[in-house]
Structure formats: structure tokens, C-alpha cells
Design an enzyme around this catalytic site. Structure first.
Site, short mmCIF file in Angstrom:
data_model
loop_
_atom_site.label_atom_id
_atom_site.label_comp_id
_atom_site.label_asym_id
_atom_site.label_seq_id
_atom_site.Cartn_x
_atom_site.Cartn_y
_atom_site.Cartn_z
N LYS A 1 0.81 -1.18 -0.05
CA LYS A 1 0.08 0.01 0.08
C LYS A 1 0.99 1.33 0.02
O LYS A 1 0.35 2.33 -0.21
CB LYS A 1 -0.83 -0.06 1.16
CG LYS A 1 -2.06 -1.05 0.99
CD LYS A 1 -3.32 -0.76 1.97
CE LYS A 1 -4.26 -1.86 1.71
NZ LYS A 1 -4.02 -3.31 2.21
C1 LIG Z 1 -4.72 -4.17 1.91
C2 LIG Z 1 -3.98 -5.57 1.57
C3 LIG Z 1 -4.25 -6.55 0.84
C4 LIG Z 1 -5.72 -6.74 0.14
O1 LIG Z 1 -5.48 -5.39 -0.92
P1 LIG Z 1 -6.91 -4.96 -1.80
O2 LIG Z 1 -6.41 -3.88 -2.40
O3 LIG Z 1 -7.73 -4.52 -0.49
O4 LIG Z 1 -7.57 -5.92 -2.26
C5 LIG Z 1 -3.70 -7.77 0.80
N1 LIG Z 1 -2.30 -8.04 1.44
C6 LIG Z 1 -1.86 -6.99 2.06
C7 LIG Z 1 -0.76 -7.29 3.04
C8 LIG Z 1 -2.78 -5.70 2.42
O5 LIG Z 1 -2.34 -4.84 3.34
#
Ligand SMILES: *Cc1c(COP(=O)(O)O)cnc(C)c1O
Length: 415
Positions: free
Chosen positions: A93
């Protein structure tokens, strides 16, 4: 609406999500060209933002946002791990949050409050991405007791322009409270709000770039599959966008934990929102994924067309544990629980359709973030990166609130 307006609005006035009106298509030559990561990012994002951001400014945004490593590790002939966890919070993210923060910083006119609901990693990525950015206050809502201790430390210890609200409820409550705030005109007259959740279009754009980057590393004529550990489906949407832009991808695998609204939808065409269930891959514990609307719109609701591009499976905690264990034994590779869910998606694809593909799993978090789950399974200590150790030593600072919108509103108006 232009990029700038969509960026600061977050959610459209009717409560819907923004999608690009037009998706540019690049030829295969573009994706084979030799480019640095920031150059590739600028080229892919430019058509969506060019009315508001000059090419020079975009290049400086991508250079400063993506100033950390990205790595593709080969586990076997047909399994690769795309490690997206070398940013400041050790989760993918960071790509989206750092890009969004820098776009807002460049385009900001007046002071704003950025509201974010998090199931774990969004909060810390946003907090770090926006830390000390002038004119932006960040308020993060997270479900009390439902994120890992280290995730909590990462979003409650920064201070400065970052505040954390600990909500007595689950992630869906947090998300609903944020949505309610955006729909509350009375509040919005008094506080300029913006969002940095995965509903923000600025978060989606940079999430298409690493698919193209990874494809460049593996391309050899074989069909390429991406397996995407999915919760709110922002990451998967990035992949779909890349595919629409012309990236030659055979299939995207939406790998979920037991929060399985999407695999069920792909199977029978019905969306049954669920109460989110707690799992080992907690950043994916989403009962009602908000980005589902975007996927449906991208295909105009045509399930047959969607099934051409997408498959989806869910994975239990039991399977997740097995995968972490087996991946270490077989490939000497340590996967975090989210990445393990992605690996299970790829494994299921190979079982069903044969293994004559180049598979890429998006490794979304560093295993050290989930050491208490992973270490007993692999019988080994994980080296925790310094970035993570430093956060865990600091003091937590948060405000507890009930899971009611009125409590959030009160807080925003009083502070
Ligand atoms: C947020 C997150 C996900 C999921 O991603 P999305 O875009 O919400 O589908 C998967 N793995 C980790 C470690 C995350 O922080």
C-alpha cells in the site's frame, strides 16, 4: 470531472466510485521498452492526470514516491514472487499512499482532512505517506483489537498531522462511518474532507504499474498469470487497468481468504455482502469489498467477459498455514499470510488448468509484519527490518470511539 476534483472528492457526489472515462492503450512494444520504475509509472499514469499535472511534475512525483526497491524472486520455473514490501511500512500500500499524498501536496489549495478506514495496512501506509505534509490532517479509523500489534504501532505512533481513532467495531463499521462522513453535507460545509482509501482513484493508478514492471522481468512468450491476494480489490483493479492498457496478461487470479463474496459472485452472479470474518490475512478481512463496483462497471456487468479475464478462489486459514510451511520447505521462501493466500490461488490454477504458465504472486507484505503467525510454522526467526522495529518501540497514541457515525462527526467538529 478532472483528475484533481476526483482526487480530492474521493467519492463521487452520488456515493459512487470514480473510474477513468477513457483508458489509453499501449502496444506490446511499450511494455517491452527499457525504462526505470519512475519512468514507467509516469508514462502509464500520464494520460489520466495530464490536465492537472505536467509531465515534469509527474516525473518528480513518481521519483519521490517510488524511491524504494521492488523485486521479483523466482521460487520455481513457473512461480515468481513480486515483492512489493520495501516501502516505509513494508506493505504494497506504500505505492498507492505515497503517490496519492504527493499528488495532493502538489494540487492542494486549502487545508483538508484526509479520512481513512483501515483493516490494517492502509492506515500505516497513509499515515507514513502523508506524515508532515503541510495543510493535510489525516484521521485514521481502525477496528479495535483486529489489527496486528505492529500494524497498530505503525499508525498510532507518528503524531504531528496524523491522528488515529480506535473504533469499537469491525472494518466494515469503519468504512461505513467514513462513507457517511462523505455523504454528510452539513459536515462537509465545515470541514474539507478527502479520502485516501482504496476508493480514491489516485490509489488505483499507481497500482497498475508494478504489474507491467513484473511482466517486463519475466516475459519470454509464455502466458503470464498474476495472483492477487485480495480484500477490498483495489490491487486487483490496478491489474485489470494494466490489462486494459494492453499489458499481455492471460488471467488475473483474485485470491481471497474465507471472506469470499467475489469468488461466489464470479460463480453465480450474485453479490451477497457478508459480515467480515477474522482470518490470518487480516488486511483482507473485508465482507463488502467497495471496489467490486468498479470491476462490474469495467465489464458492464458482463459476467462471461469477466470470467475471460478473472478467476477467483478462497483459501482457509488451514490452507494458509500449510502454504507458509510448504513454501518454506519446498522453495526456502518465507511468505506472509496474505502472500500465502496468493500462492494458494496460483496453485489452484495450476491444478485446474496445468502449469504451463509464468505465474506471478503479488507479495503484499513483509513476513516480519506477521512474525507471530509465520515463525512457528517455519521454525525459524524472521529478521525484522529496522523500519518495523523502530515503530514497535514507540508509544501508542489513539482515541477510542463507538462504532457510530455521530461519534466520528463529533470528533471531527471538535478537533
Ligand atoms: C490491503 C492488503 C491486501 C488487500 O488488498 P486490496 O487492494 O484491498 O484487495 C492484501 N495484502 C496486504 C498485506 C494488504 O495490506
Amino acid at each position: 470531472m478532472g483528475f484533481k476534483e476526483a482526487l480530492f472528492n474521493g467519492l463521487a457526489p452520488d456515493g459512487g466510485l470514480y473510474l477513468p472515462e477513457f483508458i489509453p492503450e499501449f502496444g506490446a512494444d511499450f511494455f517491452k521498452a527499457d525504462m526505470s520504475y519512475p519512468e514507467l509509472a509516469s508514462a502509464m499514469i500520464q494520460p489520466f492526470v495530464s490536465d492537472d499535472i505536467s509531465d515534469t511534475m509527474l516525473m518528480s512525483i513518481t521519483e519521490s514516491a517510488f524511491n524504494f526497491d521492488i523485486s521479483l524472486i523466482s521460487l520455481s520455473e513457473n512461480i515468481n514472487s513480486l515483492e512489493l514490501f520495501y516501502g516505509p511500512t513494508l506493505a504494497f500500500k506504500d505505492f498507492a499512499a505515497r503517490f496519492t499524498a504527493r499528488c495532493m501536496e502538489q494540487l492542494l489549495n486549502d487545508d483538508i482532512t484526509v479520512l481513512v478506514a483501515t483493516s490494517g495496512d492502509t492506515g500505516s501506509a497513509v499515515a507514513n505517506g502523508f506524515f508532515e505534509i503541510e495543510g493535510i490532517r489525516v484521521v485514521i479509523l481502525y477496528p479495535s483489537g483486529r489489527i496486528s500489534p505492529i500494524q497498530e504501532k505503525q499508525l498510532t505512533t507518528l503524531g504531528n498531522n496524523i491522528t488515529a481513532l480506535e473504533v469499537d467495531g469491525n472494518f466494515d463499521d469503519c468504512q461505513r462511518m467514513v462513507k457517511d462522513a462523505f455523504l454528510d453535507e452539513n459536515l462537509r460545509e465545515k470541514r474539507a474532507l478527502s479520502s485516501a482509501n482504496s476508493i480514491n482513484i489516485a490509489r488505483l493508478l499507481p497500482q497498475s504499474v508494478y504489474y507491467a514492471w513484473a511482466w517486463k522481468q519475466v516475459y519470454n512468450g509464455n502466458s503470464v498469470l498474476f495472483s492477487v491476494p485480495s480484500g477490498n480489490f483495489g490491487n486487483l483493479n490496478g491489474g485489470l487497468l494494466a490489462k486494459r492498457m494492453g499489458l499481455p496478461v492471460k488471467k488475473l487470479i483474485a485470491a481471497t481468504n474465507v471472506n469470499d463474496v467475489f469468488p461466489k459472485y464470479l460463480k453465480n452472479g450474485e453479490i451477497k455482502p457478508q459480515i467480515s470474518k477474522r482470518t490470518l490475512s487480516n488486511a483482507m478481512d473485508v465482507g463488502t469489498p467497495s471496489n467490486l463496483d468498479r470491476i462490474i462497471k469495467l465489464y458492464n456487468g458482463d459476467l462471461t467477459a469477466m470470467r475471460e479475464d478473472l478467476v477467483s478462489w478462497s483459501c482457509s486459514d488451514e490452507e494458509t498455514r500449510m502454504l507458509i510451511k510448504n513454501t518454506k520447505e519446498k522453495y526456502d521462501y518465507i511468505a506472509d499470510p496474505h502472500t500465502a493466500v496468493g500462492l494458494s490461488g496460483l496453485q489452484k490454477y495450476f491444478e485446474k488448468y496445468g502449469a504451463d504458465y509464468t505465474g506471478i504472486v503479488l507479495a503484499t507484505a513483509h513476513p516480519g509484519k506477521f512474525a507471530e503467525i509465520v515463525e512457528p510454522l517455519i521454525n525459524e526467526k524472521i529478521t525484522i527490518p529496522d523500519k518495523l522495529k523502530n515503530a514497535s518501540l514507540k508509544e501508542k497514541f489513539s482515541t477510542m470511539i463507538p462504532n457510530k457515525y455521530s461519534s466520528l462527526k463529533e470528533y471531527l467538529l471538535e478537533t
